[in-house]
Design a protein around this motif. Structure first.
Motif, PDB file in Angstrom:
ATOM      1  N   LEU A  62       0.825  -1.204   0.000  1.00 32.72           N
ATOM      2  CA  LEU A  62       0.000   0.000   0.000  1.00 32.72           C
ATOM      3  C   LEU A  62       0.862   1.258   0.000  1.00 32.72           C
ATOM      4  O   LEU A  62       0.342   2.362  -0.066  1.00 32.72           O
ATOM      5  CB  LEU A  62      -0.901  -0.005   1.231  1.00 32.72           C
ATOM      6  CG  LEU A  62      -2.200  -0.778   1.064  1.00 32.72           C
ATOM      7  CD1 LEU A  62      -2.867  -0.941   2.405  1.00 32.72           C
ATOM      8  CD2 LEU A  62      -3.127  -0.051   0.130  1.00 32.72           C
ATOM      9  N   SER A  63       2.142   1.044   0.101  1.00 36.72           N
ATOM     10  CA  SER A  63       3.017   2.207   0.142  1.00 36.72           C
ATOM     11  C   SER A  63       3.013   2.935  -1.187  1.00 36.72           C
ATOM     12  O   SER A  63       2.727   2.350  -2.237  1.00 36.72           O
ATOM     13  CB  SER A  63       4.432   1.734   0.470  1.00 36.72           C
ATOM     14  OG  SER A  63       5.363   2.742   0.158  1.00 36.72           O
ATOM     15  N   TYR A  64       3.346   4.215  -1.133  1.00 40.26           N
ATOM     16  CA  TYR A  64       3.408   4.962  -2.393  1.00 40.26           C
ATOM     17  C   TYR A  64       4.629   4.558  -3.183  1.00 40.26           C
ATOM     18  O   TYR A  64       4.703   4.783  -4.369  1.00 40.26           O
ATOM     19  CB  TYR A  64       3.389   6.476  -2.132  1.00 40.26           C
ATOM     20  CG  TYR A  64       4.664   7.016  -1.537  1.00 40.26           C
ATOM     21  CD1 TYR A  64       5.679   7.493  -2.364  1.00 40.26           C
ATOM     22  CD2 TYR A  64       4.865   7.033  -0.173  1.00 40.26           C
ATOM     23  CE1 TYR A  64       6.844   7.980  -1.830  1.00 40.26           C
ATOM     24  CE2 TYR A  64       6.018   7.509   0.373  1.00 40.26           C
ATOM     25  CZ  TYR A  64       7.019   7.989  -0.462  1.00 40.26           C
ATOM     26  OH  TYR A  64       8.175   8.454   0.064  1.00 40.26           O
ATOM     27  N   PRO A 109       3.300  -5.332  -9.194  1.00 38.51           N
ATOM     28  CA  PRO A 109       2.767  -6.415 -10.032  1.00 38.51           C
ATOM     29  C   PRO A 109       3.506  -6.484 -11.364  1.00 38.51           C
ATOM     30  O   PRO A 109       3.918  -5.458 -11.919  1.00 38.51           O
ATOM     31  CB  PRO A 109       1.300  -6.033 -10.239  1.00 38.51           C
ATOM     32  CG  PRO A 109       1.286  -4.556 -10.064  1.00 38.51           C
ATOM     33  CD  PRO A 109       2.360  -4.214  -9.104  1.00 38.51           C
ATOM     34  N   SER A 110       3.648  -7.723 -11.849  1.00 36.25           N
ATOM     35  CA  SER A 110       4.248  -7.879 -13.169  1.00 36.25           C
ATOM     36  C   SER A 110       3.207  -7.559 -14.232  1.00 36.25           C
ATOM     37  O   SER A 110       2.039  -7.324 -13.936  1.00 36.25           O
ATOM     38  CB  SER A 110       4.754  -9.311 -13.330  1.00 36.25           C
ATOM     39  OG  SER A 110       3.653 -10.175 -13.353  1.00 36.25           O
ATOM     40  N   PRO A 140      -0.605  -2.238  -6.454  1.00 33.06           N
ATOM     41  CA  PRO A 140       0.522  -1.466  -5.936  1.00 33.06           C
ATOM     42  C   PRO A 140       1.169  -0.665  -7.054  1.00 33.06           C
ATOM     43  O   PRO A 140       1.461  -1.199  -8.126  1.00 33.06           O
ATOM     44  CB  PRO A 140       1.471  -2.533  -5.397  1.00 33.06           C
ATOM     45  CG  PRO A 140       0.626  -3.727  -5.171  1.00 33.06           C
ATOM     46  CD  PRO A 140      -0.456  -3.659  -6.176  1.00 33.06           C
ATOM     47  N   THR A 141       1.336   0.603  -6.793  1.00 31.98           N
ATOM     48  CA  THR A 141       1.974   1.450  -7.798  1.00 31.98           C
ATOM     49  C   THR A 141       3.108   2.185  -7.108  1.00 31.98           C
ATOM     50  O   THR A 141       3.058   2.454  -5.910  1.00 31.98           O
ATOM     51  CB  THR A 141       1.012   2.473  -8.383  1.00 31.98           C
ATOM     52  OG1 THR A 141       0.242   3.007  -7.327  1.00 31.98           O
ATOM     53  CG2 THR A 141       0.106   1.845  -9.411  1.00 31.98           C
ATOM     54  N   PRO A 189      -0.775  10.800  -7.064  1.00 31.65           N
ATOM     55  CA  PRO A 189      -1.928  11.549  -7.584  1.00 31.65           C
ATOM     56  C   PRO A 189      -3.087  11.490  -6.600  1.00 31.65           C
ATOM     57  O   PRO A 189      -3.074  10.733  -5.625  1.00 31.65           O
ATOM     58  CB  PRO A 189      -2.257  10.821  -8.881  1.00 31.65           C
ATOM     59  CG  PRO A 189      -1.752   9.452  -8.673  1.00 31.65           C
ATOM     60  CD  PRO A 189      -0.578   9.550  -7.785  1.00 31.65           C
ATOM     61  N   ALA A 190      -4.067  12.271  -6.904  1.00 32.39           N
ATOM     62  CA  ALA A 190      -5.275  12.273  -6.078  1.00 32.39           C
ATOM     63  C   ALA A 190      -5.956  10.913  -6.200  1.00 32.39           C
ATOM     64  O   ALA A 190      -5.767  10.180  -7.170  1.00 32.39           O
ATOM     65  CB  ALA A 190      -6.205  13.373  -6.524  1.00 32.39           C
ATOM     66  N   TYR A 191      -6.755  10.611  -5.202  1.00 29.50           N
ATOM     67  CA  TYR A 191      -7.462   9.327  -5.198  1.00 29.50           C
ATOM     68  C   TYR A 191      -8.420   9.309  -6.379  1.00 29.50           C
ATOM     69  O   TYR A 191      -9.333  10.133  -6.463  1.00 29.50           O
ATOM     70  CB  TYR A 191      -8.219   9.193  -3.880  1.00 29.50           C
ATOM     71  CG  TYR A 191      -8.946   7.897  -3.734  1.00 29.50           C
ATOM     72  CD1 TYR A 191      -8.324   6.691  -4.022  1.00 29.50           C
ATOM     73  CD2 TYR A 191     -10.258   7.873  -3.293  1.00 29.50           C
ATOM     74  CE1 TYR A 191      -8.982   5.508  -3.868  1.00 29.50           C
ATOM     75  CE2 TYR A 191     -10.933   6.690  -3.144  1.00 29.50           C
ATOM     76  CZ  TYR A 191     -10.291   5.500  -3.432  1.00 29.50           C
ATOM     77  OH  TYR A 191     -10.956   4.321  -3.289  1.00 29.50           O
ATOM     78  N   ASP A 192      -8.206   8.375  -7.263  1.00 32.19           N
ATOM     79  CA  ASP A 192      -8.913   8.457  -8.544  1.00 32.19           C
ATOM     80  C   ASP A 192     -10.364   8.039  -8.422  1.00 32.19           C
ATOM     81  O   ASP A 192     -11.177   8.420  -9.234  1.00 32.19           O
ATOM     82  CB  ASP A 192      -8.173   7.614  -9.600  1.00 32.19           C
ATOM     83  CG  ASP A 192      -7.962   6.197  -9.144  1.00 32.19           C
ATOM     84  OD1 ASP A 192      -8.087   5.953  -7.935  1.00 32.19           O
ATOM     85  OD2 ASP A 192      -7.670   5.327  -9.986  1.00 32.19           O
TER      86      ASP A 192
END
Lengths: 780, 487
Positions: free
Chosen positions: A332-334, A342-343, A364-365, A374-377
């Protein structure tokens, strides 16, 4: 009504009066109307007078009087009625409703009477003004003298509250006290007091305003209170005390005495007992532990969610709060560690699954720094959903269709399993100038005959594509159709160019067969003369429908032996299976469009004097004496023996181009210029069993394979042929299976024409096609 | 890098044992065992054999290598892995002279389509029967054409003789088949339902000659698609579209008289006949075998026993006849119409190869049980296969001519297991494809239009001769040393 009126004699008179007035009003209906108008005008005058002469005292007095009269009259009556009601109510309650209604009725009528008939005369007073002189009221003897002016109070315009402390309320004109009248409430009270109900107190409940009644218990309580007792029954004011705690206060609760010695020494008794157990264990009398019981796995353990409805509670030792949700992990980290990212395949899998099926709601990004996050999409979407939830908006949940699209397709065998069928162009037959209009493979399967726009009929070696023979029969006209005569005993080719039908024996056959063929053709010459004689014998000089002649030496040398001239251009030749009859169609002819020719007699007959539409093509049934005629929209089958119409087949096509009958005789394929290929089951229906629209242009020709293969083919103007597998089972319950197996492309489209004709090899799954590009092709 | 290292380490040597059937190129006893790297192909092995330490040939001979009867077409490594063999096994490599690619030599132009070809040479059948002698350099090529004429050519493309026209006893319409019976006798069959036997005479200088009709044989009701001859017994076997097989003799005296119904030709033919001078004797068949239900496309003698005949027909059958009793012995049904037939006597006495209209060659052995008649299929042609001839040098070679405009050279040892779509079994693939020279480089037209091959013959001295729709007789022959095909 009658009994109630009889009961109340007092009301009888007034009743009579109303009845009279009713009679009057009924009798003088017209007057009444007029009166109504007049009275209205008078009323308005009265009102205006009142307004104008407000200053005049006399008038005022009179009016006051009037008012008093009116005001007193009605309440008194009401009160009387009320009393009466109460009296009557006690005696008779059933007449109450009717009486009430009578009362209302009567009052309304008396009012009307008053208004209608003025009870005064107008005179002039001393000042010369108007003066109303009222008639003397003559009270009837036993009338209710409520109108008497007994109530005149002389106290003047003072508040009546001044007399509240007195039993009177004023003084009459004679100076006598006007006693306070008995009020309704007082009357009620009096009446209530006549038989006092239980618990009557005579008090008014200040809360409800109703008379305060007391129950028996309450009265008991009141009684006890009066006698200074405990109001509650059975209450013991001095119960015996129960001492839970000692009342003696200890000054020093702990003993300072030294502990006894036995506390420090191991107990011999205990040691003895322990040794006993140890010995028992050693000897195996006691098992130190129980062997785990074989529990039935099937026993369902019921788990309860004890934290299901958990409320926040202050911290307490007996309160075990629900375990906390795990803290956010690395993913969950930024900027998660790379192993959490993820692959590509995982990302794709996540994208492909539906939102409700995903294991995690997020992917996960990684971002270089926190400010790049970015803002929560999903913010807006979630807010919107929440708003909808608050709004109680029902939302349709999308139901996914878990249907394999392949399962919706009809189960057809693969074309590979339906081999053999033609797949490639194997031989080209080039030689015709202009379009090739028609072709046919001979019954032996050795030669191919073709005819085209250049007016020639050509015979080719089927396998090599070598032209063996050619004859120019058309001169100027195109050869519209070539067909071999069925049967192996003779080799006869029929061809039509313009109005002429030619019967040819191509010189490619052996002498024996050639002789047989020639004999067959020449046999009818004797009959021909007879036929013409028969025709002319009936008086009228009828033109024979067809002339059977020799075509002349030039053509006879080439193998063209007979020429049949009919009136209009012949487009279709269709042979009967025995090879003695053939039918021709010349669509432009009016009556003689369909002709049946008899080879052995050189005879031409016109079976139809009148046809419903323009005939397109004809066919003989492969086994029964049936004859099929296709007009532009329908196919009719006729019984040749009984000479009657058997069936009308309606393919639903706008313009039939061709049709063919299955060698079994029960099925039919129809090709149409509106691009449709239709399969008919003749036993099933007159409507097509299957409609196929696979071509982009008109279908010119359709043909069944007649040599045992379950194949049929169509030829279209889009330059392609389509090969179908069409298996007909002898079982009546089972429908034919039709599978398109191959599209054969190769013919070039010239001036919007593609493939003109098609034919099958008599034995092999090979087909030939005639193209507008001047070639014929053999497909195998 | 590491991967390639592992690769090279795997190319360890494997022990091979060279063997051959040809004594002239046999290795000495001590040199037959050799350790070779496993990454070599046929060319590498051929170079090893040709090297000084091995055979020491003056000019290198290209070799092909057979392991267990099939050609080695991959590296030894791949062979080992596909067959699950360890590199410690000893491979038996049989080496044979490589099949030389047939290169174009010459084209002889005709006036019309060439329907058939035959070769007369010192090694051909007609040249060897009955002690006939054909001198080297005197090889002759016979071609029959759709214009009804037979032509005899020498190897340099000069017409030595042309048959007489129909007015002088020649065929009236297209010739479909022609064969040398002996260096001086030729038989031809035609769509005019006759077989004609010709006397072929050459002048002393061998540059001119003449063809004279000797005998006309009548009896078929349809065009005669194919004939086969047997010189020693003077027999001709014919296959006709009327579904019958005729057995004829070339001897005028022993042939029965022709049936008069066949002689009195039809009304149209009669008109033409008036102008001809019919001096040729007319004879009938020794026997007519009418058992086929569809046109017969080929009939051949068993090369080892001239009393046995095989026939292929469009009714999908190959039938075996005993000619002495004129009886049908055996019927083998295939799944496709058959258009050509040849015998492969080198492998087995009854192995037959038949070309089908379904674009492949079926190999049949009638001795194997009736259930599995099909031994092998040769796939690659894209149109009907109308002519087949076996390799004169090898027992396993074949050449086929097809309407797709190619001749294909096959070796039966070069095979693989077929896919399900191909009907399993063994499937052979063409070793070489001989294109028509007239169509060189161009795209093959649809339906083989203009380049169809109608007849093909293969001779040891002349090479592969084929005739077709391009009005050419084309001669192809392997020459000299070939370049490596798989460097």
């Amino acid at each position: 009504m009658a009994p109630s009126t009889m009961d109340r004699k007092r009301k009888a008179v007034t009743r009579d009066v109303t009845e009279l007035s009713d009679v009057e009003s009924e009798a003088e209906f017209g007057d009444g109307l007029l009166e109504g108008i007049l009275s209205q005008s008078e009323d308005s005058e009265n009102e205006s007078d009142e307004n104008e002469d407000s200053d005049e005292a006399e008038d005022e007095e009179d009016l006051d009087e009037l008012e008093d009269l009116g005001s007193d009259e009605i309440p008194s009556e009401e009160s009387e009625d009320d009393v009466e009601d109460q009296n009557g109510g006690l005696v008779k309650s059933n007449g109450k409703n009717s009486r009430l209604s009578d009362l209302v009725h009567r009052q309304a009528q008396t009012k009307e009477e008053k208004e209608d008939k003025p009870n005064y005369t107008v005179t002039t007073d001393a000042n010369g003004g108007e003066r109303y002189v009222y008639e003397e009221i003559d009270p009837v003897y036993d009338s209710d003298d409520s109108d008497a002016p007994v109530t005149t109070n002389t106290v003047g315009n003072i508040p009546l509250t001044f007399y509240d402390s007195y039993p009177h309320i004023g003084y009459d004109i004679n100076g006598k006290k006007l006693m306070r009248p008995a009020k309704g409430e007082a009357l009620d009270a009096l009446l209530d007091s006549i038989d006092i109900p239980k618990g009557w107190t005579g008090l008014t409940d200040p809360a409800t305003g109703k008379p305060l009644n007391l129950s028996q218990d309450e009265l008991e309580i009141l009684k006890r209170i009066q006698t200074n007792e405990m109001p509650e029954e059975g209450y013991d004011p001095y119960p015996a005390t129960v001492e839970y705690f000692t009342g003696i206060e200890e000054i020093m609760p702990l003993s300072a005495a030294p502990e006894p010695k036995r506390r420090f020494l191991p107990s011999k008794h205990e040691a003895k007992r322990i040794m006993k157990i140890v010995r028992a264990i050693r000897e195996g009398r006691i098992l130190p532990y129980k062997p785990p019981e074989e529990r039935e796995d099937e026993e369902e353990e019921v788990h309860y969610d004890i934290w299901q409805d958990e409320q926040p509670r202050p911290d307490h030792v007996m309160n075990i709060p629900a375990p906390k949700a795990p803290p956010p992990g690395y993913d969950l980290s930024y900027n998660p560690p790379p192993e959490y990212l993820p692959s590509k395949s995982e990302k794709q899998a996540w994208d492909n699954t539906d939102p409700e099926d995903r294991e995690k709601e997020y992917l996960p990004t990684t971002h270089d720094s926190l400010r790049k996050v970015p803002a929560y999409d999903k913010f807006i979407k979630e807010r919107f959903e929440r708003s909808l939830d608050l709004y109680l908006a029902p939302r349709v949940r999308k139901n996914r269709l878990n249907i394999d699209p392949a399962s919706l397709l009809p189960k057809l065998p693969k074309p590979e399993e339906l081999k053999p069928f033609p797949t490639v162009c194997s031989t080209l037959f080039r030689g015709h100038e202009g379009r090739v209009r028609s072709l046919a493979i001979d019954p032996l399967g050795v030669w191919l005959a073709s005819g085209g726009d250049d007016g020639t009929v050509r015979v080719w070696e089927l396998l090599t594509g070598r032209q063996l023979w050619s004859a120019n029969i058309g001169d100027e006209e195109a050869v519209n159709v070539v067909r071999w005569r069925p049967g192996r005993d003779a080799v006869i080719l029929s061809a039509a160019a313009g109005e002429d039908i030619y019967l040819l024996v191509p010189p490619v056959v052996d002498p024996e067969t050639e002789t047989a063929s020639r004999d067959l053709l020449d046999a009818g010459f004797g009959y021909a003369t007879n036929a013409t004689q028969a025709l002319t014998a009936n008086g009228q000089k009828k033109e024979p429908v067809a002339k059977w002649t020799r075509p002349g030496f030039r053509l006879e040398d080439e193998g063209v032996l007979i020429k049949i001239t009919v009136r209009t251009t012949v487009k279709v030749i269709s042979w009967h299976r025995r090879g003695d009859f053939f039918s021709t169609v010349s669509p432009t002819a009016q009556k003689s469009a369909v002709a049946i020719h008899t080879l052995s007699k050189h005879l031409t007959q016109i079976p139809f004097r009148r046809l419903p539409g323009i005939p397109q093509t004809v066919q003989f049934h492969p086994s029964r004496p049936l004859f099929f005629v296709a007009t532009q929209r329908t196919i009719r089958s006729y019984d040749l023996q009984k000479q009657e119409l058997v069936k009308i087949i309606q393919p639903g096509a706008r313009w039939i181009s061709s049709f063919d009958i299955h060698p079994g005789g029960d099925n039919l394929i129809v090709g149409s210029y509106d691009r449709r290929l239709l399969w008919h089951d003749l036993d099933l229906s007159t409507r097509p069993y299957k409609t196929m629209r696979f071509h982009s242009k008109a279908i010119r020709a359709v043909k069944y394979h007649k040599g045992g293969f379950p194949l049929f083919a169509d030829a279209s103007d889009d330059g392609s042929l389509q090969i179908f597998h069409g298996k007909v089972v002898s079982d009546m319950m089972e429908n034919a299976t039709i599978v398109p197996v191959k599209v054969l492309k190769g013919h070039k489209v010239k001036s919007a024409l593609g493939v003109m004709d098609i034919d099958w090899h008599p034995r092999e799954p090979w087909c030939v096609s005639a193209g507008a590009d001047g070639t014929c092709r053999l497909w195998m | 890098m590491a991967d390639s290292g592992a690769q090279s380490s795997r190319y360890g040597p494997v022990q091979v044992h060279f063997i051959t059937n040809s004594p002239d190129i046999e290795l000495p006893e001590g040199k037959r065992q050799l350790l070779v790297p496993t990454n070599v192909r046929r060319y590498g092995l051929s170079q090893i054999l040709n090297s000084e330490s091995m055979l020491d040939t003056p000019a290198p001979i290209p070799f092909d290598f057979l392991i267990n009867g099939t050609f080695l077409r991959t590296t030894l490594e791949e062979y080992l892995t596909t067959n699950g063999l360890s590199s410690e096994t000893t491979l038996n490599l049989q080496y044979v002279r490589s099949l030389i690619p047939p290169l174009f030599e010459a084209s002889f132009e005709h006036d019309d389509w060439v329907s058939c070809v035959d070769i007369l040479s010192g090694s051909s059948r007609a040249g060897t029967w009955d002690g006939n002698e054909v001198a080297a350099g005197q090889e002759r090529i016979l071609s029959g054409s759709y214009d009804g004429l037979l032509r005899v050519w020498n190897k340099s493309g000069q017409t030595i003789a042309t048959s007489t026209a129909s007015s002088a006893g020649g065929h009236t319409v297209s010739i479909k088949s022609a064969k040398f019976i002996s260096p001086t006798q030729i038989a031809s069959s035609s769509l005019d339902r006759t077989i004609r036997v010709w006397k072929y005479n050459e002048a002393e200088d061998h540059f001119s000659g003449d063809l004279k009709p000797v005998l006309e044989l009548y009896g078929h009701k349809g065009g005669i698609e194919s004939i086969d001859v047997h010189g020693p017994s003077n027999r001709i076997l014919s296959a006709s579209t009327d579904g019958s097989i005729g057995l004829w003799t070339t001897l005028k005296n022993s042939a029965p008289a022709a049936d008069s119904t066949f002689l009195t030709s039809g009304p149209t033919a009669k008109r033409r006949k008036l102008t001809t001078s019919t001096s040729t004797p007319q004879r009938g068949p020794l026997s007519m075998l009418s058992s086929h239900t569809a046109p017969v496309t080929a009939a051949i003698f068993n090369p080892l026993d001239s009393t046995v005949a095989y026939s292929a027909s469009q009714d999908h059958t190959i039938r075996t006849f005993d000619l002495t009793t004129s009886t049908l012995v055996d019927t083998r049904t295939t799944s496709h119409p058959l258009l050509s037939l040849t015998a492969l006597p080198g492998i087995s006495t009854q192995l037959l190869a038949a070309g089908t209209s379904a674009r492949h060659i079926t190999l049949l052995d009638s001795r194997i049980s009736a259930q599995s008649t099909q031994v092998m299929t040769l796939r690659g042609h894209t149109n009907k296969i109308v002519s087949i001839c076996h390799d004169p040098k090898s027992n396993y070679g074949l050449v086929s001519g097809s309407h797709d405009g190619t001749c294909r050279v096959w070796d039966l040892r070069s095979s693989r297991t077929g896919t399900k779509d191909e009907g399993n079994g063994l499937v052979g693939e063409a070793v070489y494809v001989v294109e028509r020279d007239s169509q060189k480089g161009g795209k093959r037209p649809v339906g083989g239009e203009g380049i169809k091959v109608f007849g093909v013959a293969w001779d040891k001295d002349v090479g592969i001769v084929s005739g077709g729709e391009d009005k050419m007789v084309q001669v192809n022959r392997g020459r000299g040393v070939t370049r490596p095909d798989n460097p």
